[in-house]
Design a protein around this motif. Structure first.
Motif, short mmCIF file in Angstrom:
data_model
loop_
_atom_site.label_atom_id
_atom_site.label_comp_id
_atom_site.label_asym_id
_atom_site.label_seq_id
_atom_site.Cartn_x
_atom_site.Cartn_y
_atom_site.Cartn_z
N ARG A 162 24.42 -2.78 -5.65
CA ARG A 162 23.94 -1.68 -4.81
C ARG A 162 23.74 -0.41 -5.63
N GLY A 163 24.58 -0.20 -6.65
CA GLY A 163 24.49 1.00 -7.43
C GLY A 163 23.20 1.14 -8.22
N GLU A 164 22.46 0.03 -8.40
CA GLU A 164 21.22 0.06 -9.17
C GLU A 164 20.02 0.43 -8.31
N PHE A 165 20.21 0.60 -7.05
CA PHE A 165 19.08 0.80 -6.13
C PHE A 165 18.55 2.22 -6.23
N ARG A 166 17.24 2.31 -6.45
CA ARG A 166 16.59 3.62 -6.50
C ARG A 166 15.26 3.55 -5.75
N GLY A 167 15.00 4.52 -4.91
CA GLY A 167 13.72 4.56 -4.22
C GLY A 167 12.61 4.96 -5.17
N SER A 168 11.41 4.39 -5.00
CA SER A 168 10.34 4.66 -5.95
C SER A 168 9.01 5.01 -5.29
N GLU A 169 8.79 4.67 -4.01
CA GLU A 169 7.54 4.97 -3.35
C GLU A 169 7.75 5.99 -2.25
N VAL A 170 6.84 6.91 -2.15
CA VAL A 170 6.92 7.88 -1.06
C VAL A 170 6.69 7.17 0.25
N ALA A 171 7.65 7.28 1.15
CA ALA A 171 7.52 6.63 2.45
C ALA A 171 6.59 7.44 3.34
N THR A 172 5.97 6.76 4.27
CA THR A 172 5.00 7.42 5.15
C THR A 172 5.70 8.06 6.34
N ASN A 173 5.54 9.35 6.49
CA ASN A 173 6.03 10.04 7.68
C ASN A 173 4.85 10.28 8.62
N LEU A 175 0.85 -1.18 0.00
CA LEU A 175 0.00 0.00 0.00
C LEU A 175 0.89 1.23 0.00
N GLY A 176 0.59 2.20 -0.79
CA GLY A 176 1.34 3.43 -0.84
C GLY A 176 0.63 4.40 -1.75
N ALA A 177 1.38 5.29 -2.38
CA ALA A 177 0.77 6.23 -3.31
C ALA A 177 0.18 5.48 -4.49
N GLY A 178 0.77 4.38 -4.87
CA GLY A 178 0.24 3.50 -5.91
C GLY A 178 0.27 2.09 -5.43
N ILE A 179 -0.19 1.15 -6.26
CA ILE A 179 -0.22 -0.25 -5.88
C ILE A 179 0.75 -1.00 -6.79
N LEU A 180 1.73 -1.62 -6.16
CA LEU A 180 2.71 -2.40 -6.91
C LEU A 180 2.52 -3.87 -6.61
N ALA A 181 2.24 -4.65 -7.63
CA ALA A 181 2.08 -6.09 -7.44
C ALA A 181 3.39 -6.76 -7.82
N VAL A 182 4.01 -7.39 -6.85
CA VAL A 182 5.30 -8.01 -7.09
C VAL A 182 5.20 -9.50 -6.82
N VAL A 183 5.40 -10.31 -7.82
CA VAL A 183 5.25 -11.75 -7.64
C VAL A 183 6.61 -12.35 -7.36
N LEU A 184 6.69 -13.07 -6.27
CA LEU A 184 7.96 -13.70 -5.89
C LEU A 184 8.23 -14.94 -6.73
#
Length: 462
Positions: free
Chosen positions: A43-54, A19-28
């Motif tokens: 590690r260099g490929e890591f990018r944040g994509s969802e706004v975290a809840t404050n 749950l977040g600003a959008g819905i991401l369905a990630v299948v393991l």
């Protein structure tokens, strides 16, 4: 709800929805391909994509002191993506009773596995989900444990204020943020003063060195030492353990100092453990996880005999660590797509618990596979959304009551090799390892067990 990762879910359902600003369905993706992928993420490929809840800062919850117990319970569970705090009130109450009738250990991670990002931006904390889980653990008479994993994105090359659940579990903090992770551990410890036991990280996630094809034990140990030191400054009575590394094995062999009819242990894990033992600042226990199955052939020589691996690894750990208490943070016994009945599944688990008890394991935490929706839930403790105790709950309660840490465990004679049994002074537990009725003399008494039946029997006037 926060999707979680990797090895734990190889025998579990697909990831839930975040749950977040959008819905991401990630299948393991199941199997070894997932585990290999976890190791090779850069590690260099890591990018944040969802706004975290404050969230606004709220007072820490007032948690009851854990129950006063004569013996360390030894047995317990880890809360995962869905647990009792996600259930309807009636089901939550049933789960509270199942877990609390015999107080057992209850473990929760600080990020993922049902809880959100605890520090979305430096110095901005969000303990709402952790507060909820710890409150439930307290209300169900749990002895609380916290696993310090995972870490906020900004500690791993991501963006402050954003959380990427896609890659969160594959990335370790960057070395320049080890101190920040130790500070977060300190903040968690101050938030929950009733918690006295901490596991540092989870399965060496992000500490695989692709250039050497080995575990980065040096990097992990550097981070561990900072966390250990920080927690001991908060409270000298806090107990800290590592390295929480997965111990895998193969049936076809290879160079290793630890092998048996159940397979050959990957020497790279053993080398990482020995490095940690030699270079750690201190530890109150040593923690690992693993499966009875080999990577190349499933359970060998068979589903029940394969459980001896847990005892052999425990003995090795005690010898190498100068008899540190041994913790199993997770264990798995069932191959992919096994189609086992719940009776067989629980019987094999009983065999594994016997190995833990006989070999002197101090703590064994069951990875509870509760699902979100109603339906079949293999190995679960209660029926999701509908309640009702399931067989694994009774097995854990029985072992918690009769085989806490410190109790003298005795192997008892059985006239049939199909019936395995152990005992303590007042109680015997036995399991039929076959899919047919068996009549045997166990501990001097004749018993008949149905296919895969587990039976408890008093002894010595109990």
């Amino acid at each position: 709800m926060i999707p979680t990762d990797g090895r734990h879910a190889r025998r579990r359902s697909p990831w839930p929805i975040a749950l977040g600003a959008g819905i991401l369905a990630v299948v393991l993706v199941a199997g070894i391909m997932v585990y290999a992928a976890l190791r090779t993420k850069a590690r260099g490929e890591f990018r944040g994509s969802e706004v975290a809840t404050n969230m606004p800062t709220e007072p820490a919850p007032q948690l009851e002191q854990p129950p006063a117990l004569t013996n360390w319970p030894r047995w317990g569970i880890t809360h995962t993506q869905y647990s009792a705090d996600n259930e309807p009130q009636q089901v939550a109450e049933e789960a509270r009773g199942v877990l609390g009738r015999v107080p057992m250990l209850q473990n929760q991670h600080i990020m993922g596995w049902g809880v959100g990002n605890p520090e979305p931006s430096p110095g901005q904390f969000n303990f709402r989900d952790l507060d909820r889980r710890l409150t439930f653990m307290s209300s169900s008479r749990g002895v609380p444990i916290i696993t310090l994993c995972c870490a906020p994105d900004w500690m791993k090359g991501g963006q402050a204020g954003r959380t990427d659940w896609n890659k969160n579990h594959t990335v370790a903090p960057e070395p320049e943020h080890f101190d920040d992770f130790a500070k977060l551990a300190t903040r968690v410890a101050k938030q929950y003063p009733t918690v006295k036991h901490y596991l540092v990280w989870n399965e060496f996630k992000g500490f695989w060195d692709t250039t050497t094809n080995r575990w980065d034990a040096q990097g992990y140990t550097e981070m561990y030492n900072k966390v250990y030191t920080a927690l001991k400054k908060v409270d000298k009575d806090i107990k800290v353990g590592g390295p929480y590394i997965p111990i895998e094995s193969n049936a076809r062999g290879g160079q290793s100092e630890l092998r048996g009819p159940w397979g050959t242990v990957d020497q790279r894990a053993l080398e990482a453990i020995k490095y940690w033992i030699e270079h750690k600042k201190g530890a109150d226990f040593i923690v690992v996880d693993g499966a009875s199955m080999t990577n190349d052939k499933g359970n060998v020589p068979d589903d029940f005999a394969a459980q001896a691996k847990f005892g052999a690894i425990t003995t090795w750990l005690r010898e190498k660590s100068d008899d540190l208490p041994v913790w199993w943070a997770e264990w798995y016994v069932e191959p992919e797509n096994s189609q086992w009945s719940e009776e067989k599944r629980t019987a094999v688990q009983a065999s594994a618990l016997m190995e833990f008890a006989k070999s002197g394991v101090t703590t064994a935490l069951y990875w509870n596979p509760q699902l979100k929706g109603q339906g079949e839930c293999a190995g679960c403790l209660w029926g999701p959304k509908v309640g009702g105790e399931l067989p694994m709950a009774g097995l854990l309660s029985g072992f918690t009551k009769w085989f806490p840490a410190g109790v003298r465990v005795q192997e008892v004679e059985s006239s049939s090799p199909k019936v395995k049994a152990i005992a303590q002074e007042r109680q015997t537990v036995m399991v039929n390892t076959s899919g047919e009725d068996v009549t045997a003399t166990v501990d001097g008494r004749q018993v008949t067990l149905a296919p895969y039946e587990i039976k408890w029997s008093g002894r010595g006037g109990a």
